[in-house]
Design a protein around this motif. Structure first.
Motif, PDB file in Angstrom:
ATOM      1  N   GLN A  75       0.855  -1.192   0.000  1.00  0.00           N
ATOM      2  CA  GLN A  75       0.000   0.000   0.000  1.00  0.00           C
ATOM      3  C   GLN A  75       0.893   1.245   0.000  1.00  0.00           C
ATOM      4  N   GLY A  76       0.266   2.393  -0.099  1.00  0.00           N
ATOM      5  CA  GLY A  76       1.051   3.637  -0.076  1.00  0.00           C
ATOM      6  C   GLY A  76       1.282   4.227  -1.461  1.00  0.00           C
ATOM      7  N   GLY A  77       0.835   3.535  -2.495  1.00  0.00           N
ATOM      8  CA  GLY A  77       0.914   4.079  -3.855  1.00  0.00           C
ATOM      9  C   GLY A  77       2.334   4.189  -4.386  1.00  0.00           C
ATOM     10  N   GLY A  78       2.438   4.746  -5.582  1.00  0.00           N
ATOM     11  CA  GLY A  78       3.751   5.014  -6.159  1.00  0.00           C
ATOM     12  C   GLY A  78       4.533   5.939  -5.229  1.00  0.00           C
ATOM     13  N   THR A  79       3.827   6.888  -4.653  1.00  0.00           N
ATOM     14  CA  THR A  79       4.473   7.857  -3.766  1.00  0.00           C
ATOM     15  C   THR A  79       5.081   7.178  -2.539  1.00  0.00           C
ATOM     16  N   GLY A  80       4.418   6.149  -2.045  1.00  0.00           N
ATOM     17  CA  GLY A  80       4.983   5.396  -0.921  1.00  0.00           C
ATOM     18  C   GLY A  80       6.338   4.808  -1.299  1.00  0.00           C
ATOM     19  N   GLN A  81       6.478   4.391  -2.553  1.00  0.00           N
ATOM     20  CA  GLN A  81       7.745   3.812  -3.001  1.00  0.00           C
ATOM     21  C   GLN A  81       8.839   4.874  -3.181  1.00  0.00           C
ATOM     22  N   PHE A  82       8.442   6.140  -3.360  1.00  0.00           N
ATOM     23  CA  PHE A  82       9.464   7.198  -3.406  1.00  0.00           C
ATOM     24  C   PHE A  82      10.259   7.200  -2.095  1.00  0.00           C
ATOM     25  N   SER A  83       9.564   6.850  -0.989  1.00  0.00           N
ATOM     26  CA  SER A  83      10.246   6.749   0.308  1.00  0.00           C
ATOM     27  C   SER A  83      10.835   5.350   0.502  1.00  0.00           C
ATOM     28  N   TYR A 150      15.172   5.973 -12.216  1.00  0.00           N
ATOM     29  CA  TYR A 150      14.495   6.775 -13.238  1.00  0.00           C
ATOM     30  C   TYR A 150      13.021   6.414 -13.313  1.00  0.00           C
ATOM     31  N   CYS A 151      12.249   7.295 -13.901  1.00  0.00           N
ATOM     32  CA  CYS A 151      10.820   7.051 -14.103  1.00  0.00           C
ATOM     33  C   CYS A 151      10.619   6.718 -15.580  1.00  0.00           C
ATOM     34  N   CYS A 152      10.194   5.493 -15.842  1.00  0.00           N
ATOM     35  CA  CYS A 152      10.146   4.966 -17.212  1.00  0.00           C
ATOM     36  C   CYS A 152       9.137   5.701 -18.093  1.00  0.00           C
ATOM     37  N   ASN A 153       8.064   6.176 -17.480  1.00  0.00           N
ATOM     38  CA  ASN A 153       7.094   6.968 -18.250  1.00  0.00           C
ATOM     39  C   ASN A 153       6.593   8.097 -17.368  1.00  0.00           C
ATOM     40  N   GLU A 154       6.941   9.319 -17.752  1.00  0.00           N
ATOM     41  CA  GLU A 154       6.514  10.489 -16.978  1.00  0.00           C
ATOM     42  C   GLU A 154       5.081  10.829 -17.391  1.00  0.00           C
ATOM     43  N   THR A 155       4.160  10.433 -16.557  1.00  0.00           N
ATOM     44  CA  THR A 155       2.724  10.506 -16.829  1.00  0.00           C
ATOM     45  C   THR A 155       2.233  11.924 -17.110  1.00  0.00           C
ATOM     46  N   VAL A 156       2.777  12.878 -16.377  1.00  0.00           N
ATOM     47  CA  VAL A 156       2.315  14.256 -16.514  1.00  0.00           C
ATOM     48  C   VAL A 156       2.798  14.869 -17.825  1.00  0.00           C
ATOM     49  N   SER A 174      13.368   1.414 -11.313  1.00  0.00           N
ATOM     50  CA  SER A 174      12.475   2.138 -12.205  1.00  0.00           C
ATOM     51  C   SER A 174      11.042   2.223 -11.684  1.00  0.00           C
ATOM     52  N   ASP A 175      10.487   3.432 -11.791  1.00  0.00           N
ATOM     53  CA  ASP A 175       9.065   3.661 -11.532  1.00  0.00           C
ATOM     54  C   ASP A 175       8.337   3.424 -12.854  1.00  0.00           C
ATOM     55  N   MET A 176       7.602   2.324 -12.922  1.00  0.00           N
ATOM     56  CA  MET A 176       6.863   1.995 -14.156  1.00  0.00           C
ATOM     57  C   MET A 176       5.357   2.138 -13.941  1.00  0.00           C
ATOM     58  N   SER A 177       4.974   3.004 -13.014  1.00  0.00           N
ATOM     59  CA  SER A 177       3.555   3.112 -12.654  1.00  0.00           C
ATOM     60  C   SER A 177       2.644   3.285 -13.865  1.00  0.00           C
ATOM     61  N   SER A 178       3.075   4.091 -14.828  1.00  0.00           N
ATOM     62  CA  SER A 178       2.129   4.408 -15.897  1.00  0.00           C
ATOM     63  C   SER A 178       2.424   3.713 -17.223  1.00  0.00           C
ATOM     64  N   ASN A 179       3.424   2.817 -17.257  1.00  0.00           N
ATOM     65  CA  ASN A 179       3.543   2.003 -18.482  1.00  0.00           C
ATOM     66  C   ASN A 179       3.793   0.526 -18.184  1.00  0.00           C
ATOM     67  N   ALA A 197      -1.079   0.438  -9.222  1.00  0.00           N
ATOM     68  CA  ALA A 197      -1.968  -0.311 -10.119  1.00  0.00           C
ATOM     69  C   ALA A 197      -2.936   0.547 -10.917  1.00  0.00           C
ATOM     70  N   GLN A 198      -3.234   1.742 -10.448  1.00  0.00           N
ATOM     71  CA  GLN A 198      -4.409   2.464 -10.979  1.00  0.00           C
ATOM     72  C   GLN A 198      -4.238   3.088 -12.356  1.00  0.00           C
ATOM     73  N   LYS A 199      -3.081   2.890 -12.998  1.00  0.00           N
ATOM     74  CA  LYS A 199      -2.905   3.407 -14.352  1.00  0.00           C
ATOM     75  C   LYS A 199      -3.176   2.295 -15.358  1.00  0.00           C
TER      76      LYS A 199
HETATM   77  C1  LIG Z   1       0.563   8.232 -10.659  1.00  0.00           C
HETATM   78  C2  LIG Z   1       2.018   8.067 -10.574  1.00  0.00           C
HETATM   79  C3  LIG Z   1       2.691   8.064  -9.344  1.00  0.00           C
HETATM   80  C4  LIG Z   1       2.005   8.330  -8.035  1.00  0.00           C
HETATM   81  O1  LIG Z   1       1.145   7.326  -7.685  1.00  0.00           O
HETATM   82  P1  LIG Z   1       0.260   7.429  -6.365  1.00  0.00           P
HETATM   83  O2  LIG Z   1      -0.330   6.063  -6.318  1.00  0.00           O
HETATM   84  O3  LIG Z   1      -0.731   8.523  -6.571  1.00  0.00           O
HETATM   85  O4  LIG Z   1       1.166   7.706  -5.228  1.00  0.00           O
HETATM   86  C5  LIG Z   1       4.054   7.859  -9.342  1.00  0.00           C
HETATM   87  N1  LIG Z   1       4.729   7.669 -10.489  1.00  0.00           N
HETATM   88  C6  LIG Z   1       4.111   7.677 -11.683  1.00  0.00           C
HETATM   89  C7  LIG Z   1       4.925   7.477 -12.921  1.00  0.00           C
HETATM   90  C8  LIG Z   1       2.742   7.883 -11.769  1.00  0.00           C
HETATM   91  O5  LIG Z   1       2.133   7.883 -12.954  1.00  0.00           O
END
Ligand SMILES: *Cc1c(COP(=O)(O)O)cnc(C)c1O
Length: 392
Positions: A75-83, A150-156, A174-179, A197-199
């Protein structure tokens, strides 16, 4: 009940496959003959244990995850993993430093968080705008750093790496949250991969962490126990109650990916969908503009401006209103994409040095995750063509 016909281009939480929603609906009140809902089930019950095992096995199969990697559902989202990443990995080497590539909002946030736990080196010249990936020849990795992040896909910003950074043996994170699962990836090249998971693979609440076994066990003492990789891997992510329902939804999405040809098939479709949109942008004679370098344009998140001279806010509003009338929602771009003020330091704002950094100049962003169909993308493409014809 039939769903209202809406096409969700949201960046996250995002569209889920229709069949997944139907199955969750069907099983909501009575999971697999148990007489109760997954929402009510003990996380230590045999039914839930099966759900956990299925989810992990499907992930291992889809990504061919090697045996010397552990998979966690936290739990804690992608942001939780930043820590969690620095808390667990920055102690790998005694210098307690880490190298970061900062190519957008998410890697920037990750680097800021890591600074609390060690020394952070940004390995490339600072970017003025998040529209490109600095050429690897300009990177200088730090000898003795614990990992390269690195962040593999910068969602913003819609910036995606289509190569794996060369670290000359250093541990790659690697942060692969969005790909995640939008294309094949060679897991063996990484020390750690994480993805909320939510992407692309479910709903909010659960984050997948894939970590190489030998990196576990160097956690800083101040690490909260729920983020401790050693504790969580030893307990199969059941040290405390996990996000049970979110894990169940993920299992359904993974099954859907498998039944639809796996990550190779996803990649083919994602190439096709994103090309449809980029082709229109490229051939619009600058009516539509995408600020991102062609070499690193994201297949998942396509940001663009509408109107000559890099965007006209009135036209953009008209574009979004018209799209919404046709059932296309969540196309509004992120407030930080406009190019100019991306890298304004928030501390300057706090000191009154610059005007509000949250000026709303987002343009449009179409997120084309796995669950968005080619037909969905076609509806948007057709609309873009029509809109162009009417306004150019
Ligand atoms: C959405 C996103 C996050 C943050 O995810 P949360 O679950 O809101 O903490 C981190 N990294 C990437 C690449 C994202 O797209």
């Amino acid at each position: 009940m039939e769903k209202k016909q809406i096409i969700n281009f949201g960046a996250g939480p995002a569209k889920l496959p229709q069949s997944v929603l139907f199955q969750a609906q069907k099983e909501l009140l009575d999971y697999n003959g148990s007489g109760i809902s997954v929402l009510e089930m003990s996380h230590r019950s045999s039914d839930f244990t099966k759900i956990m095992n299925t989810t992990e096995n499907l992930l291992r199969e889809l990504l061919s995850i090697p045996d010397n990697y552990k998979v966690m559902f936290l739990q804690g989202g992608g942001t939780g993993q930043f820590s969690a990443v620095p808390l667990n990995l920055i102690g790998l080497k005694e210098d307690r430093c880490a190298d970061y590539l900062v190519t957008g909002t998410w890697s920037s946030n990750a680097a800021k968080e890591a600074e609390k736990y060690g020394k952070v080196n940004v390995v490339h010249p600072k970017l003025d705008t998040y529209t490109k990936i600095p050429d690897p020849s300009s990177w200088s990795l730090t000898p003795g750093s614990s990992y390269v992040y690195y962040c593999c896909n910068e969602t913003v910003h819609g910036v995606e790496y289509n190569f794996i950074p060369e670290t000359h043996g250093a541990v790659l994170v690697s942060d692969m949250s969005s790909n995640f699962l939008s294309r094949p990836v060679d897991v063996s090249k990484f020390g750690l991969i994480f993805a909320g998971a939510q992407k692309n693979v479910g709903c909010a609440g659960v984050t997948v962490v894939i970590v190489r076994e030998d990196l576990i066990g160097h956690t800083l003492t101040e690490c909260p126990v729920v983020l401790n990789y050693q504790v969580q891997t030893q307990n199969n992510s059941l040290y405390n109650t996990p996000a049970c329902f979110s894990i169940y939804i993920m299992s359904l999405v993974l099954e859907w990916i498998k039944n639809n040809g796996g990550v190779d098939a996803m990649e083919t479709l994602n190439k096709k969908k994103s090309s449809m949109i980029y082709d229109i942008i490229n051939s619009s004679n600058h009516f539509y503009t995408c600020p991102v370098d062609v070499a690193c344009r994201s297949r998942m998140n396509v940001p663009f401006r509408v109107g000559k001279k890099h965007g006209d806010e009135t036209l953009e509003k008209e574009f979004l209103d018209g799209a919404s009338k046709l059932g296309m929602i969540s196309l509004k771009g992120h407030r930080s994409v406009g190019g100019v003020r991306l890298c304004i330091d928030l501390s300057l704002f706090a000191h009154g040095v610059c005007v509000s950094p949250y000026r709303s100049v987002g343009g449009v962003r179409a997120s084309l995750y796995n669950a968005v169909t080619v037909e969905d993308a076609q509806v948007l493409a057709n609309y873009m063509k029509e809109f162009l014809k009417e306004h150019q």
